[in-house]
Design a protein around this motif. Structure first.
Motif, PDB file in Angstrom:
ATOM      1  N   VAL A   1       1.042  -1.261   0.007  1.00 48.19           N
ATOM      2  CA  VAL A   1       0.170   0.036   0.123  1.00 48.19           C
ATOM      3  C   VAL A   1       0.741   1.257  -0.144  1.00 48.19           C
ATOM      4  CG1 VAL A   1      -1.618   1.256   1.452  1.00 48.19           C
ATOM      5  CG2 VAL A   1      -2.019  -1.134   1.014  1.00 48.19           C
ATOM      6  N   LYS A   2       1.945   1.031   0.732  1.00 48.92           N
ATOM      7  CA  LYS A   2       3.009   2.385   0.927  1.00 48.92           C
ATOM      8  C   LYS A   2       3.409   2.575  -0.704  1.00 48.92           C
ATOM      9  CE  LYS A   2       4.646   2.037   5.500  1.00 48.92           C
ATOM     10  NZ  LYS A   2       5.524   2.044   6.408  1.00 48.92           N
ATOM     11  N   ALA A   3       3.674   1.569  -1.405  1.00 48.86           N
ATOM     12  CA  ALA A   3       4.299   1.630  -2.541  1.00 48.86           C
ATOM     13  C   ALA A   3       3.257   2.190  -3.725  1.00 48.86           C
ATOM     14  CB  ALA A   3       4.724   0.271  -3.367  1.00 48.86           C
ATOM     15  N   LEU A   4       1.876   1.883  -3.542  1.00 48.41           N
ATOM     16  CA  LEU A   4       0.767   2.285  -4.249  1.00 48.41           C
ATOM     17  C   LEU A   4       0.411   3.792  -4.053  1.00 48.41           C
ATOM     18  CD1 LEU A   4      -1.002   0.807  -6.338  1.00 48.41           C
ATOM     19  CD2 LEU A   4      -2.699   0.586  -4.651  1.00 48.41           C
ATOM     20  N   GLN A   5       0.782   4.277  -2.851  1.00 47.62           N
ATOM     21  CA  GLN A   5       0.360   5.622  -2.470  1.00 47.62           C
ATOM     22  C   GLN A   5       1.787   6.658  -2.994  1.00 47.62           C
ATOM     23  OE1 GLN A   5      -1.343   7.719  -1.398  1.00 47.62           O
ATOM     24  NE2 GLN A   5      -0.373   9.418  -0.515  1.00 47.62           N
ATOM     25  N   ALA A   6       2.863   6.003  -3.066  1.00 50.62           N
ATOM     26  CA  ALA A   6       3.866   6.623  -3.815  1.00 50.62           C
ATOM     27  C   ALA A   6       3.934   6.769  -5.268  1.00 50.62           C
ATOM     28  CB  ALA A   6       5.056   5.798  -3.549  1.00 50.62           C
ATOM     29  N   ARG A   7       3.010   5.841  -5.919  1.00 53.16           N
ATOM     30  CA  ARG A   7       2.535   6.086  -7.304  1.00 53.16           C
ATOM     31  C   ARG A   7       1.497   7.035  -7.636  1.00 53.16           C
ATOM     32  NH1 ARG A   7       3.956   2.083 -11.425  1.00 53.16           N
ATOM     33  NH2 ARG A   7       2.851   2.314 -13.318  1.00 53.16           N
ATOM     34  N   THR A   8       0.592   6.971  -6.729  1.00 49.57           N
ATOM     35  CA  THR A   8      -0.630   7.725  -6.842  1.00 49.57           C
ATOM     36  C   THR A   8      -1.428   8.335  -5.384  1.00 49.57           C
ATOM     37  OG1 THR A   8      -2.887   7.797  -7.929  1.00 49.57           O
ATOM     38  CG2 THR A   8      -2.238   5.757  -6.970  1.00 49.57           C
ATOM     39  N   ASP A   9      -1.736   9.414  -5.260  1.00 51.03           N
ATOM     40  CA  ASP A   9      -2.346   9.862  -4.115  1.00 51.03           C
ATOM     41  C   ASP A   9      -3.627   9.215  -3.802  1.00 51.03           C
ATOM     42  OD1 ASP A   9      -2.805  11.357  -1.901  1.00 51.03           O
ATOM     43  OD2 ASP A   9      -2.756  13.555  -2.958  1.00 51.03           O
ATOM     44  N   LEU A  10      -3.336   8.471  -2.884  1.00 52.47           N
ATOM     45  CA  LEU A  10      -4.901   7.792  -2.447  1.00 52.47           C
ATOM     46  C   LEU A  10      -5.664   9.005  -1.382  1.00 52.47           C
ATOM     47  CD1 LEU A  10      -3.256   4.245  -1.917  1.00 52.47           C
ATOM     48  CD2 LEU A  10      -4.607   4.996  -3.944  1.00 52.47           C
ATOM     49  N   THR A  11      -4.956   9.947  -0.824  1.00 50.99           N
ATOM     50  CA  THR A  11      -5.774  10.492   0.156  1.00 50.99           C
ATOM     51  C   THR A  11      -6.621  11.464  -0.701  1.00 50.99           C
ATOM     52  OG1 THR A  11      -3.872  12.220   0.156  1.00 50.99           O
ATOM     53  CG2 THR A  11      -3.757  10.337   1.470  1.00 50.99           C
ATOM     54  N   ALA A  12      -6.285  12.205  -1.602  1.00 57.50           N
ATOM     55  CA  ALA A  12      -6.994  13.152  -2.305  1.00 57.50           C
ATOM     56  C   ALA A  12      -8.553  12.926  -2.777  1.00 57.50           C
ATOM     57  CB  ALA A  12      -6.207  13.921  -3.286  1.00 57.50           C
ATOM     58  N   PRO A  13      -8.654  11.903  -3.378  1.00 55.19           N
ATOM     59  CA  PRO A  13     -10.051  11.633  -4.099  1.00 55.19           C
ATOM     60  C   PRO A  13     -11.137  11.831  -3.006  1.00 55.19           C
ATOM     61  CG  PRO A  13      -8.380   9.915  -4.640  1.00 55.19           C
ATOM     62  CD  PRO A  13      -7.937  10.639  -3.580  1.00 55.19           C
ATOM     63  N   GLU A  14     -12.154  12.641  -3.509  1.00 52.63           N
ATOM     64  CA  GLU A  14     -13.424  12.433  -2.633  1.00 52.63           C
ATOM     65  C   GLU A  14     -14.186  11.296  -2.965  1.00 52.63           C
ATOM     66  OE1 GLU A  14     -15.525  16.773  -3.446  1.00 52.63           O
ATOM     67  OE2 GLU A  14     -14.325  16.449  -5.098  1.00 52.63           O
ATOM     68  N   VAL A  15     -14.068  10.625  -4.083  1.00 54.94           N
ATOM     69  CA  VAL A  15     -14.411   9.166  -4.211  1.00 54.94           C
ATOM     70  C   VAL A  15     -13.443   8.330  -4.348  1.00 54.94           C
ATOM     71  CG1 VAL A  15     -16.160   7.712  -5.398  1.00 54.94           C
ATOM     72  CG2 VAL A  15     -16.983  10.192  -4.571  1.00 54.94           C
ATOM     73  N   LEU A  16     -13.230   7.322  -3.539  1.00 50.46           N
ATOM     74  CA  LEU A  16     -12.363   6.433  -3.709  1.00 50.46           C
ATOM     75  C   LEU A  16     -12.710   4.955  -3.886  1.00 50.46           C
ATOM     76  CD1 LEU A  16      -9.144   5.560  -4.186  1.00 50.46           C
ATOM     77  CD2 LEU A  16      -8.938   5.532  -1.693  1.00 50.46           C
ATOM     78  N   ILE A  17     -12.647   4.151  -5.185  1.00 50.56           N
ATOM     79  CA  ILE A  17     -13.159   3.098  -5.204  1.00 50.56           C
ATOM     80  C   ILE A  17     -12.122   1.989  -5.410  1.00 50.56           C
ATOM     81  CG2 ILE A  17     -14.726   1.766  -6.935  1.00 50.56           C
ATOM     82  CD1 ILE A  17     -15.871   4.371  -7.766  1.00 50.56           C
ATOM     83  N   VAL A  18     -12.340   0.985  -4.807  1.00 45.82           N
ATOM     84  CA  VAL A  18     -11.098  -0.261  -4.702  1.00 45.82           C
ATOM     85  C   VAL A  18     -12.047  -1.687  -5.457  1.00 45.82           C
ATOM     86  CG1 VAL A  18      -9.913  -1.961  -3.591  1.00 45.82           C
ATOM     87  CG2 VAL A  18      -9.692   0.793  -3.008  1.00 45.82           C
ATOM     88  N   TYR A  19     -11.823  -2.099  -6.318  1.00 47.92           N
ATOM     89  CA  TYR A  19     -12.448  -3.127  -6.930  1.00 47.92           C
ATOM     90  C   TYR A  19     -11.507  -4.205  -7.210  1.00 47.92           C
ATOM     91  CZ  TYR A  19     -15.837  -5.786  -9.835  1.00 47.92           C
ATOM     92  OH  TYR A  19     -16.441  -7.025 -10.266  1.00 47.92           O
ATOM     93  N   PRO A  20     -11.381  -5.426  -6.169  1.00 44.93           N
ATOM     94  CA  PRO A  20     -10.533  -6.473  -6.576  1.00 44.93           C
ATOM     95  C   PRO A  20     -11.062  -7.744  -7.052  1.00 44.93           C
ATOM     96  CG  PRO A  20     -11.360  -6.503  -4.099  1.00 44.93           C
ATOM     97  CD  PRO A  20     -11.809  -5.396  -4.952  1.00 44.93           C
ATOM     98  N   GLY A  21     -10.474  -8.273  -7.884  1.00 40.08           N
ATOM     99  CA  GLY A  21     -11.190  -9.508  -8.625  1.00 40.08           C
ATOM    100  C   GLY A  21     -10.240 -10.199  -9.658  1.00 40.08           C
ATOM    101  N   ARG A  22     -10.761 -11.183 -10.011  1.00 39.34           N
ATOM    102  CA  ARG A  22      -9.953 -12.099 -11.284  1.00 39.34           C
ATOM    103  C   ARG A  22     -10.315 -11.190 -12.434  1.00 39.34           C
ATOM    104  NH1 ARG A  22      -7.582 -16.882 -11.634  1.00 39.34           N
ATOM    105  NH2 ARG A  22      -8.689 -17.391  -9.603  1.00 39.34           N
ATOM    106  N   PHE A  23      -9.354 -10.939 -13.350  1.00 47.65           N
ATOM    107  CA  PHE A  23      -9.588 -10.060 -14.321  1.00 47.65           C
ATOM    108  C   PHE A  23     -10.148 -10.744 -15.637  1.00 47.65           C
ATOM    109  CE2 PHE A  23      -7.814  -6.701 -17.607  1.00 47.65           C
ATOM    110  CZ  PHE A  23      -8.703  -5.900 -16.963  1.00 47.65           C
TER     111      PHE A  23
END
Length: 420
Positions: A202-224
């Protein structure tokens, strides 16, 4: 003037967060602590080699300076008080000679720091180019009718100094304590770093994109696979952004599926999002962030702790464990009502229902949208946005992530003071 760095002392954590902000901004920073602050307690950011660690004397004629609590507005100080203040002031003058700004924490406020309060005022006279920010972390003291020197230093403003409090509600009382106009006071809230104890993924992901700023943050895990309908998630997310003008980000925690060409399907998913209102940077696949075989499950749960909206347009589910995982971390749930398992689970959890094509027991269902599927998505985008806004717990979770993150506090409150 720390003489220890135990994290059970809340001020240690506040200072640690500010040091992270300063270092992240590339600002040369030194930390002034008491001579008796043990190096063995320097951990985390306090051990960062970029910091210049400066110990200020706590000795007079070889004897340890004992701090006395002078919280009362009058009385007598101990015999060596002023000599101790002079010795400390000499060290402070030398340590701050090359500084632009000095952040002081509770030095002007705490009674047991009165000797440092007097000392920094003496040092300030020799440092006309240094600006001071005096932070107070407790309820401001009631200004007494009279206070003799040096006790008056707890109620007297210092030149070239702004007075800082963590909430706006305390500014009038802070101004009264120091006898300054409210215009010389500022708010810098304490920040909450939600990534301090996060896993490496998660720290690596935060370093790549700001996860704190979005008003709506959607996480969708699943087999592609197309059965999970990643493109429907992107489309609805785009409609939310378009109709509400909110900042929306989607994190797809995808893992490979043998029957799907991932590159071709990603083009479809991105196209769906872009067509409905997302920008390309609003969608992120963890398979492209160093996790081609799937994002760690513990990391998915951590991401659900940050997100506030979970969409599940999947065409088939036997249970829907990810629904429970998202719900357990306080997400607003939007589920495909046409899937029996999602309908059953969603009714128990108070989910918001929409309808997409589905695979039922022994037959498939197909939805017809009038006048169009886009119009259907846009209508529900507005409805679910209203529902999310009315949910006080969800609103608190989102506000905490966005407005009390170190990034927000830095850019909106602390950095402007350094540049003022």
């Amino acid at each position: 003037m720390f003489n220890g760095l135990s994290t059970t002392y809340s001020l240690v954590n506040v200072v640690a967060e500010q040091l992270k902000m300063l270092l992240a901004a590339g600002i040369d920073t030194k930390v002034l602590v008491s001579q008796d602050c043990p190096d063995s307690e320097r951990r985390g950011v306090f051990a960062d080699p970029r910091l210049e660690w400066v110990k200020i004397t706590n000795r007079l004629n070889g004897n340890v300076i004992e701090w006395h609590d002078y919280s009362q507005p009058g009385g007598d100080v101990h015999e060596t008080f002023f000599a101790e203040a002079d010795a400390i002031a000499e060290d402070l003058t030398r340590a701050l000679a090359d500084a632009d700004v000095c952040l002081m924490h509770d030095i002007h406020y705490q009674g047991w720091h009165l000797v440092h309060n007097v000392a920094v005022r003496k040092a300030q006279q020799a440092l006309p180019g240094v600006r001071f920010l005096a932070f107070t972390h407790s309820a401001p003291a009631v200004r007494p009718p009279e206070a003799g020197y040096p006790f008056s230093c707890r109620y007297t403003p210092m030149p070239n100094t702004l007075y800082i409090y963590p909430t706006a509600s305390g500014i009038p009382a802070l101004a009264r304590q120091y006898g300054v106009p409210e215009g010389r006071c500022r708010v810098v809230a304490n920040s909450l770093d939600l990534f301090a104890d996060a896993g490496d993924a998660v720290k690596a992901l935060q370093a790549r994109t700001d996860l704190t700023a979005p008003e709506v943050l959607i996480v969708y895990p699943g087999r592609f696979t197309t059965g999970k309908r990643f493109e429907k998630v992107a489309a609805l997310a785009g409609c939310i952004r378009k109709k509400t003008e909110k900042d929306v980000k989607v994190i797809f925690c995808d893992f490979p599926c043998m029957d799907t060409d991932p590159e071709r399907y990603k083009l479809t998913v991105r196209a769906s999002g872009l067509l409905c209102g997302l920008q390309d940077g609003d969608m992120l696949f963890t398979s492209e962030c160093g996790y081609p075989n799937g994002f760690p499950r513990s990391g998915v749960l951590e991401l659900f702790g940050l997100s506030n909206l979970f969409l599940c347009p999947s065409c088939s589910e036997s249970f829907g464990l990810t629904v429970l995982e998202a719900a357990s971390r306080g997400n607003f749930l939007v589920l495909n009502e046409a899937v029996p398992a999602l309908e059953e689970l969603g009714k128990k959890l108070g989910a918001y229902f929409m309808r997409w094509d589905a695979r039922n027991f022994g037959f498939d269902t197909h939805e017809t949208y009038r006048p169009s599927e886009t119009a259907y998505l846009e209508e529900h985008a507005l409805r679910l946005a209203d529902r999310m806004r009315e949910d006080a717990v969800l609103r608190a979770k989102t506000l905490t992530r966005r407005a009390f993150s170190p990034q927000w506090i830095w850019y909106n409150q602390l950095q402007p003071l350094l540049e003022e």
